[in-house]
Design a protein around this motif. Structure first.
Motif, PDB file in Angstrom:
ATOM      1  N   VAL A 244     -28.300 -26.936 -10.149  1.00 23.43           N
ATOM      2  CA  VAL A 244     -27.155 -27.003  -9.494  1.00 23.43           C
ATOM      3  C   VAL A 244     -27.405 -26.566  -8.104  1.00 23.43           C
ATOM      4  N   LEU A 245     -27.111 -27.222  -7.058  1.00 20.80           N
ATOM      5  CA  LEU A 245     -27.246 -26.919  -5.834  1.00 20.80           C
ATOM      6  C   LEU A 245     -26.516 -25.959  -5.294  1.00 20.80           C
ATOM      7  N   GLY A 246     -26.974 -25.175  -4.327  1.00 24.13           N
ATOM      8  CA  GLY A 246     -26.336 -24.358  -3.675  1.00 24.13           C
ATOM      9  C   GLY A 246     -25.795 -24.991  -2.408  1.00 24.13           C
TER      10      GLY A 246
ATOM     11  N   ALA B  21     -26.356 -30.585   3.783  1.00 26.07           N
ATOM     12  CA  ALA B  21     -25.383 -31.843   3.482  1.00 26.07           C
ATOM     13  C   ALA B  21     -24.007 -30.864   3.078  1.00 26.07           C
ATOM     14  N   GLY B  22     -24.068 -30.174   2.346  1.00 30.39           N
ATOM     15  CA  GLY B  22     -22.653 -29.551   1.819  1.00 30.39           C
ATOM     16  C   GLY B  22     -21.787 -28.954   3.048  1.00 30.39           C
ATOM     17  N   ARG B  23     -22.493 -28.581   3.958  1.00 28.26           N
ATOM     18  CA  ARG B  23     -22.179 -27.823   5.093  1.00 28.26           C
ATOM     19  C   ARG B  23     -21.455 -28.826   6.116  1.00 28.26           C
TER      20      ARG B  23
ATOM     21  N   LEU C 164     -10.104 -35.753  -4.243  1.00 33.82           N
ATOM     22  CA  LEU C 164     -10.999 -35.803  -5.314  1.00 33.82           C
ATOM     23  C   LEU C 164     -12.406 -35.461  -4.740  1.00 33.82           C
ATOM     24  N   ASP C 165     -13.061 -34.356  -5.418  1.00 33.03           N
ATOM     25  CA  ASP C 165     -14.500 -34.155  -4.847  1.00 33.03           C
ATOM     26  C   ASP C 165     -15.547 -34.765  -5.955  1.00 33.03           C
ATOM     27  N   LEU C 166     -15.939 -35.751  -5.619  1.00 33.33           N
ATOM     28  CA  LEU C 166     -16.606 -36.504  -6.596  1.00 33.33           C
ATOM     29  C   LEU C 166     -18.229 -36.129  -6.686  1.00 33.33           C
ATOM     30  N   GLY C 167     -18.583 -35.613  -7.631  1.00 27.39           N
ATOM     31  CA  GLY C 167     -20.023 -34.896  -7.763  1.00 27.39           C
ATOM     32  C   GLY C 167     -19.919 -33.593  -6.984  1.00 27.39           C
ATOM     33  N   CYS C 168     -19.201 -32.735  -7.721  1.00 30.45           N
ATOM     34  CA  CYS C 168     -18.797 -31.417  -7.139  1.00 30.45           C
ATOM     35  C   CYS C 168     -19.927 -30.458  -6.974  1.00 30.45           C
ATOM     36  N   GLY C 169     -20.840 -30.580  -8.061  1.00 31.47           N
ATOM     37  CA  GLY C 169     -22.105 -29.312  -7.969  1.00 31.47           C
ATOM     38  C   GLY C 169     -21.576 -28.086  -8.099  1.00 31.47           C
TER      39      GLY C 169
ATOM     40  N   LEU D 285     -15.596 -33.780 -16.471  1.00 30.36           N
ATOM     41  CA  LEU D 285     -16.864 -34.261 -16.877  1.00 30.36           C
ATOM     42  C   LEU D 285     -17.027 -35.662 -16.892  1.00 30.36           C
ATOM     43  N   GLY D 286     -18.144 -36.477 -16.404  1.00 24.21           N
ATOM     44  CA  GLY D 286     -18.041 -38.062 -16.275  1.00 24.21           C
ATOM     45  C   GLY D 286     -18.819 -38.360 -14.956  1.00 24.21           C
ATOM     46  N   SER D 287     -19.191 -39.604 -15.170  1.00 22.63           N
ATOM     47  CA  SER D 287     -19.976 -40.424 -14.195  1.00 22.63           C
ATOM     48  C   SER D 287     -19.101 -41.209 -13.129  1.00 22.63           C
TER      49      SER D 287
ATOM     50  N   SER E 232     -17.079 -36.995  -0.878  1.00 24.83           N
ATOM     51  CA  SER E 232     -18.201 -36.930  -1.852  1.00 24.83           C
ATOM     52  C   SER E 232     -19.462 -36.679  -0.993  1.00 24.83           C
ATOM     53  N   ASN E 233     -20.331 -35.865  -1.777  1.00 25.50           N
ATOM     54  CA  ASN E 233     -21.799 -35.840  -1.168  1.00 25.50           C
ATOM     55  C   ASN E 233     -22.521 -36.250  -2.288  1.00 25.50           C
ATOM     56  N   PRO E 234     -22.494 -37.617  -2.744  1.00 22.59           N
ATOM     57  CA  PRO E 234     -22.927 -37.932  -3.948  1.00 22.59           C
ATOM     58  C   PRO E 234     -24.439 -37.967  -4.174  1.00 22.59           C
ATOM     59  N   PRO E 235     -24.976 -38.283  -5.239  1.00 18.88           N
ATOM     60  CA  PRO E 235     -26.300 -38.135  -5.471  1.00 18.88           C
ATOM     61  C   PRO E 235     -27.163 -39.364  -4.939  1.00 18.88           C
TER      62      PRO E 235
ATOM     63  N   TYR F  39     -33.963 -35.727 -10.217  1.00 19.32           N
ATOM     64  CA  TYR F  39     -32.859 -34.375 -10.293  1.00 19.32           C
ATOM     65  C   TYR F  39     -31.667 -34.904 -10.174  1.00 19.32           C
ATOM     66  N   GLU F  40     -30.849 -34.150 -10.992  1.00 21.04           N
ATOM     67  CA  GLU F  40     -29.488 -34.623 -11.122  1.00 21.04           C
ATOM     68  C   GLU F  40     -28.746 -34.362  -9.862  1.00 21.04           C
ATOM     69  N   TYR F  41     -28.975 -33.362  -9.192  1.00 21.57           N
ATOM     70  CA  TYR F  41     -28.205 -32.862  -8.074  1.00 21.57           C
ATOM     71  C   TYR F  41     -28.227 -34.188  -6.916  1.00 21.57           C
TER      72      TYR F  41
ATOM     73  N   ASP G 208     -29.749 -37.404  -7.415  1.00 23.89           N
ATOM     74  CA  ASP G 208     -30.182 -38.812  -7.973  1.00 23.89           C
ATOM     75  C   ASP G 208     -29.270 -39.259  -9.080  1.00 23.89           C
ATOM     76  N   ALA G 209     -28.733 -40.335  -9.039  1.00 20.23           N
ATOM     77  CA  ALA G 209     -28.046 -40.598 -10.379  1.00 20.23           C
ATOM     78  C   ALA G 209     -28.651 -41.825 -11.094  1.00 20.23           C
ATOM     79  N   GLY G 210     -29.881 -42.075 -10.968  1.00 19.13           N
ATOM     80  CA  GLY G 210     -30.862 -42.863 -11.556  1.00 19.13           C
ATOM     81  C   GLY G 210     -30.788 -44.433 -11.183  1.00 19.13           C
TER      82      GLY G 210
HETATM   83  C1  SAM Z   1     -25.720 -33.764  -3.714  1.00 18.83           C
HETATM   84  S1  SAM Z   1     -24.955 -32.978  -4.702  1.00 18.83           S
HETATM   85  C2  SAM Z   1     -23.287 -32.396  -4.163  1.00 18.83           C
HETATM   86  C3  SAM Z   1     -22.965 -31.090  -4.489  1.00 18.83           C
HETATM   87  C4  SAM Z   1     -21.686 -30.364  -3.749  1.00 18.83           C
HETATM   88  N1  SAM Z   1     -20.466 -31.331  -3.715  1.00 18.83           N
HETATM   89  C5  SAM Z   1     -22.230 -30.414  -2.410  1.00 18.83           C
HETATM   90  O1  SAM Z   1     -21.729 -31.092  -1.468  1.00 18.83           O
HETATM   91  O2  SAM Z   1     -23.005 -29.351  -1.957  1.00 18.83           O
HETATM   92  C6  SAM Z   1     -24.484 -34.332  -6.122  1.00 18.83           C
HETATM   93  C7  SAM Z   1     -23.739 -33.882  -7.032  1.00 18.83           C
HETATM   94  O3  SAM Z   1     -23.518 -35.276  -7.953  1.00 18.83           O
HETATM   95  C8  SAM Z   1     -23.597 -35.027  -9.299  1.00 18.83           C
HETATM   96  N2  SAM Z   1     -23.989 -36.337  -9.957  1.00 18.83           N
HETATM   97  C9  SAM Z   1     -25.183 -36.928 -10.284  1.00 18.83           C
HETATM   98  N3  SAM Z   1     -24.985 -37.951 -10.785  1.00 18.83           N
HETATM   99  C10 SAM Z   1     -23.579 -38.275 -11.111  1.00 18.83           C
HETATM  100  C11 SAM Z   1     -22.888 -39.292 -11.692  1.00 18.83           C
HETATM  101  N4  SAM Z   1     -23.274 -40.358 -11.907  1.00 18.83           N
HETATM  102  N5  SAM Z   1     -21.345 -38.979 -11.297  1.00 18.83           N
HETATM  103  C12 SAM Z   1     -20.946 -37.894 -11.097  1.00 18.83           C
HETATM  104  N6  SAM Z   1     -21.549 -36.995 -10.362  1.00 18.83           N
HETATM  105  C13 SAM Z   1     -22.900 -36.847 -10.383  1.00 18.83           C
HETATM  106  C14 SAM Z   1     -24.629 -34.087  -9.462  1.00 18.83           C
HETATM  107  O4  SAM Z   1     -24.783 -33.329 -10.624  1.00 18.83           O
HETATM  108  C15 SAM Z   1     -24.468 -33.042  -8.177  1.00 18.83           C
HETATM  109  O5  SAM Z   1     -23.735 -32.066  -8.519  1.00 18.83           O
END
Ligand code: SAM
Length: 494
Positions: A137-139, A143-145, A160-165, A209-211, A226-229, A242-244, A246-248
């Motif tokens: 889990v990223l600090g 990008a977050g800044r 909404l913060d999507l992918g909140c880390g 929790l969820g995608s 959103s700062n999405p993966p 890496y989950e943080y 990349d969503a696959g």
């Molecule tokens: C780049 S990080 C952003 C974290 C934080 N919002 C920031 O800006 O520092 C992307 C986040 O998306 C999450 N993530 C990965 N796949 C996801 C999915 N399918 N749906 C929602 N979130 C997902 C990761 O777990 C990670 O926490």
């Protein structure tokens, strides 16, 4: 991961308030150059300055939670008088080993606008942890800044913060007045978000929790951030996912999905601010592909960087903690470059996406120059408000408008040596996106005359007379460019 309980988190917050390694305290303990090195990701000068400090709670907490060092248990107990070592172990931020305590998380200072605070996340390269674990889990990173700088300075309603880390964006949104839903596919990320909400004394963040948009099906928001993966990653055996980041998905399909689903979740008048990467397809630049994803919404897409596949692969292979010169680095570079080559991708754009239901807003542009992000969020809000206003104004109404040149605009004139007349005229913006616009003498004269007194049409007629030009033709030439200068913030409605 052990469950996080609010009572312990509040005790930790009190200990941090009393002796935690805030920027202000670190500045005194380690000095400005070492603090700046730390902020650049180099812990060596800070470690050198703090080495040997065992009886100063700030130094102890900095060594533990900023640098990730093991510390004598007695020093850690002194630095955490309310939480205590047992409490810290129970909440999962420390473990005890042979008279030492070992940090299990990073807790670092973070500035929430004017307000200092804390962000807990996983220990990372700065703390000597690499390669990273797949569920890292990223600090707070670059990008977050950037995304936090893009947020509106204040707001109300639902965000909404999507992918909140770790929750940094959710916390900024909450501080600025929104009721926040923070989603992530990682339970661990939601744990950090809840912990950070407690450490910063913030309620009103609903973690789910969820995608992607699944946890908010059928719901609408006034702001979606959103700062999405978004990291484009080869789907090859041995490449860590890496989950943080990349969503696959293959290529930039995740980005297309996120952008495409925003429309269904925006409340009337709402907007979205996203970060992302997009690929150039053969014959189709990435920015054009993003245009195709926006599902009829107004869009302002800014490509800040454009990388070739080698630079892109280097960036993300290194980000995972793999060093050049190792067999693993070679294998990962091969995988990335094979993937781009097979899919015929020869460039990748990296940048910002702003979406809102504003007819006619369709800007897809490269902005490579340095931008001071201090007022980026309010600039974006102003651009959206202007775009909305312009959508309702035809050229005749713009000609009837009285305008003002913005206070941060200067004019630069470049002369060939010895020439009396300038060969290049430029308008330069001090704030906003620090744009430079080439202008001709007619537009320069018009902008110079926009002082909030006479309508644009009257000014154009006067300039036409001066230049002995056809007034109607000059209107047709200048009004679209006036529109552009309004949108970019160089001209303003008073
Ligand atoms: C780049 S990080 C952003 C974290 C934080 N919002 C920031 O800006 O520092 C992307 C986040 O998306 C999450 N993530 C990965 N796949 C996801 C999915 N399918 N749906 C929602 N979130 C997902 C990761 O777990 C990670 O926490």
């Amino acid at each position: 991961m052990v469950g996080m309980d609010s009572a312990h988190a509040r005790l930790l917050a009190e200990d941090l308030a009393e002796g935690g390694p805030s920027d202000a305290r670190l500045r005194i303990r380690i000095g400005v150059p070492a603090l700046e090195a730390l902020q650049r990701g180099d812990a060596a000068p800070a470690r050198r300055a703090l080495r040997g400090s065992t009886d100063d709670p700030t130094a102890t907490l900095a060594r533990l939670f900023v640098l990730g060092d093991a510390m004598p248990a007695a020093s850690a107990a002194d630095a955490l008088p309310r939480l205590g070592l047992t409490g810290a172990e129970q909440m999962g931020v420390l473990s005890r080993r042979d008279g030492l305590v070992v940090p299990l998380v990073a807790i670092r200072p973070h500035q929430f606008d004017e307000q200092p605070g804390w962000i807990a996340s996983d220990l990372d390269e700065l703390a000597g942890v690499f390669p990273l674990r797949a569920d890292h889990v990223l600090g707070v990173g670059g990008a977050g800044r950037t995304l936090s700088a893009m947020l509106p300075p204040s707001g109300s309603g639902r965000a909404l913060d999507l992918g909140c880390g770790c929750g940094v964006i959710a916390l900024h949104l909450r501080r600025r007045g929104y009721h926040v839903v923070a989603t992530d596919i990682s339970e661990r990320a939601l744990w950090f978000t809840r912990l950070n909400a407690e450490l910063n004394g913030l309620g009103g963040i609903d973690t789910r929790l969820g995608s992607l948009f699944e946890p908010v099906a059928g719901e609408r928001f006034d702001l979606i951030a959103s700062n999405p993966p978004f990291v484009i990653t080869p789907r090859t055996d041995g490449v860590p996912q890496y989950e943080y980041r990349d969503a696959g998905a293959t290529g930039d399909a995740l980005m297309a999905q996120v952008v495409g689903q925003v429309a269904a979740h925006l409340a009337p008048g709402g907007s979205a601010r996203l970060l992302g990467n997009w690929e150039d397809a053969p014959g189709v630049p990435g920015l054009e592909r993003v245009r195709g994803w926006t599902a009829g919404l107004g869009a302002w897409v800014v490509e800040r960087e454009h990388l070739d596949p080698v630079r892109y692969a280097e960036l993300w292979v290194r980000d995972g903690g793999t060093r050049p010169g190792t067999a693993e680095h070679q294998a990962l570079m091969d995988a990335w470059l094979d993937d781009f080559s097979v899919r015929k991708v020869d460039g990748i754009g990296m940048g910002w996406v702003v979406l809102a239901d504003i007819p006619g807003l369709a800007r897809f542009e490269r902005v490579p120059q340095h931008v001071d992000t201090a007022h980026l969020g309010s600039h974006i809000a102003e651009v959206l408000a202007t775009a909305e206003r312009l959508a309702g104004l035809d050229d005749a109404r713009i000609a009837a408008s009285v305008l003002q040149v913005a206070g941060d605009v200067t004019e630069a004139r470049h002369h060939l040596p010895g020439a009396e007349a300038p060969s290049v005229l430029e308008l330069r913006q001090g704030g906003g996106l620090a744009r430079t616009e080439d202008v001709d003498p007619a537009l320069a004269a018009l902008v110079g005359a926009c002082d909030g007194d006479l309508p644009v049409g009257v000014l154009i007629d006067a300039i036409a007379e001066l230049l002995e030009a056809d007034a109607e033709a000059l209107r047709q030439d200048l009004l679209p460019r006036v529109r552009e200068l309004l949108l970019t913030g160089m001209l303003r409605f008073p």
